[in-house]
Design an enzyme around this catalytic site. Sequence first.
Site, PDB file in Angstrom:
ATOM      1  N   GLY A 215      39.420  33.864  48.215  1.00 26.17           N
ATOM      2  CA  GLY A 215      38.292  34.743  48.456  1.00 26.17           C
ATOM      3  C   GLY A 215      37.179  34.525  47.442  1.00 26.17           C
ATOM      4  N   SER A 216      36.551  35.600  47.048  1.00 30.14           N
ATOM      5  CA  SER A 216      35.341  35.508  46.230  1.00 30.14           C
ATOM      6  C   SER A 216      35.586  35.009  44.810  1.00 30.14           C
ATOM      7  CB  SER A 216      34.641  36.870  46.186  1.00 30.14           C
ATOM      8  OG  SER A 216      34.124  37.193  47.459  1.00 30.14           O
ATOM      9  N   THR A 217      36.827  35.016  44.332  1.00 29.56           N
ATOM     10  CA  THR A 217      37.070  34.434  43.005  1.00 29.56           C
ATOM     11  C   THR A 217      36.738  32.944  43.003  1.00 29.56           C
ATOM     12  OG1 THR A 217      39.413  34.048  43.516  1.00 29.56           O
ATOM     13  CG2 THR A 217      38.848  36.117  42.410  1.00 29.56           C
ATOM     14  N   LYS A 219      34.186  31.668  44.149  1.00 32.74           N
ATOM     15  CA  LYS A 219      32.739  31.475  43.969  1.00 32.74           C
ATOM     16  C   LYS A 219      32.405  30.964  42.573  1.00 32.74           C
ATOM     17  CE  LYS A 219      31.637  34.980  47.437  1.00 32.74           C
ATOM     18  NZ  LYS A 219      31.239  36.378  47.695  1.00 32.74           N
TER      19      LYS A 219
END
Length: 491
Positions: A215-217, A219
């Site tokens: 997920g967003s980790t 990014k």
Amino acid sequence: MTRYIRRAAALCLLLLAALLVNAGRVMVVEAGSLNDDPANRRIAIGRYAQPRGEIVVDGKPVTGSRDSGQQLRWERTYRQGPLYAPLTGYASQTYGTTLVEDAEDAVLAGTEPMLAPLPLLNGLTRGREPGGDVLTTIRAPMQELAFRGLAGKRGAVVAVEPATGRILALVSSPSYDPGVLSGTGPGVAGAWRRLNSSPSRPMLNRALRQTYPPGSTFKIVTAAAALDAGVVRDVDAPTDTPDPFVLPGTRQVLPNEAKGCGDASLAYALQWSCNTVMAGLGVEVGLTGMVDAVERFGFNDTALRVPSWVAKSHFDREMSTDQLALSSIGQFDTTATPLQMAMVAAAVANNGEIARPHLVDRTTTSGGATVERTARRSYRQAMNPSTALRLQELMVRAVEEGTGTNAAIPGARVGGKTGTAQHGFGNTGTPYAWFIAWAQGEDSARPAVAVAVVVEDAEASRTDISGGGSAAPIAKAVMEEALRLEAEGRG
């Protein structure tokens, strides 16, 4: 008569020579296959004729041995078995060995030649020394806090020391007691069946061998790729990314949970976790650039050992542009182990370099003499040092003013990134909660710890689970303890 005696003597000599040749053939040529024959009970009897060496955490053994009084005499025991099972694994007379029990089996079982005072002679005689000990890098207080923080929920916690790669905590939940598998008989077989049939899969090492959509980790990895490639030069400048953002070549609109993501800067996108900005940056970097960048962090590496083997974290090397956009925000086919995401945080904390992660500090003889010490080794240069410094600032901003405020520690510099990873058919499954972070004490020259937390928590509703709400408090507790231990060590 003398002639017959000579003939009989010659025949006896011939038979004796044949006997010696056959004995030599058995002892030299066939020794390996006979030793490996499952029907050869002597090997198992010899293996368990003496206690195994100990696995040690913070100076105290977390394993032991029990005299069973049976033919396979010594059985393995475990102190706080569920707490340390993701580290130790099991040593079973029925099912073999796993994890550190397996990777360091020669030392623990006493068959490692370097345990002997005269290793060369010991190798020739195939002698067995008393089992040696394995001293780990785990810090007991951090391990206990991480275990309590998960509180039986499905998930994992990994904490590493960025500068050295020492793994300070390694927790997988739910866990199990490896002692129930140590011996033989119906009880052990029943425990094996129960553990393997449990829906919660307690024997799965989620920290090392389970991969999740990050997920967003993820990014943070995409941001590093964009900065290193020169796609972004000013982290506070608008990125010219529309909101709504239509995935290239499709009619699918990529949503944002955050507000204000249209044309947002990289700094804002990381602070508030804008999907559109990071997906657009991944597309600008391009497939080749993204693959090169993620593999510098360790993705797609099948050879990582700590010393137990680690599952490969995955990033596709071939995909369409819309798939690349999704992969750049940790979706599509991108998956990572919690260890891998701890390494991502550690790379930012350690000026772009990842020290090779390891669980074993050193091995010793039963008397305490060092056999081998694990040297600090570089694993990868994940990004330019200047990129790491900018990402440190952005991760600190995310904790101080953004989605990661639950990880803030008074008096310490903390950088973090939340993640809520969708999964399941049509993304209908309960999202996984992620948080990756690092922390530096106010009187310290460098960060003391980098941590990754993932919480599956199938019982939570979609609105109750998030990286900031579910995972960040666990990370905070582990980081606070790491800072306390570091300060205590300096004092």
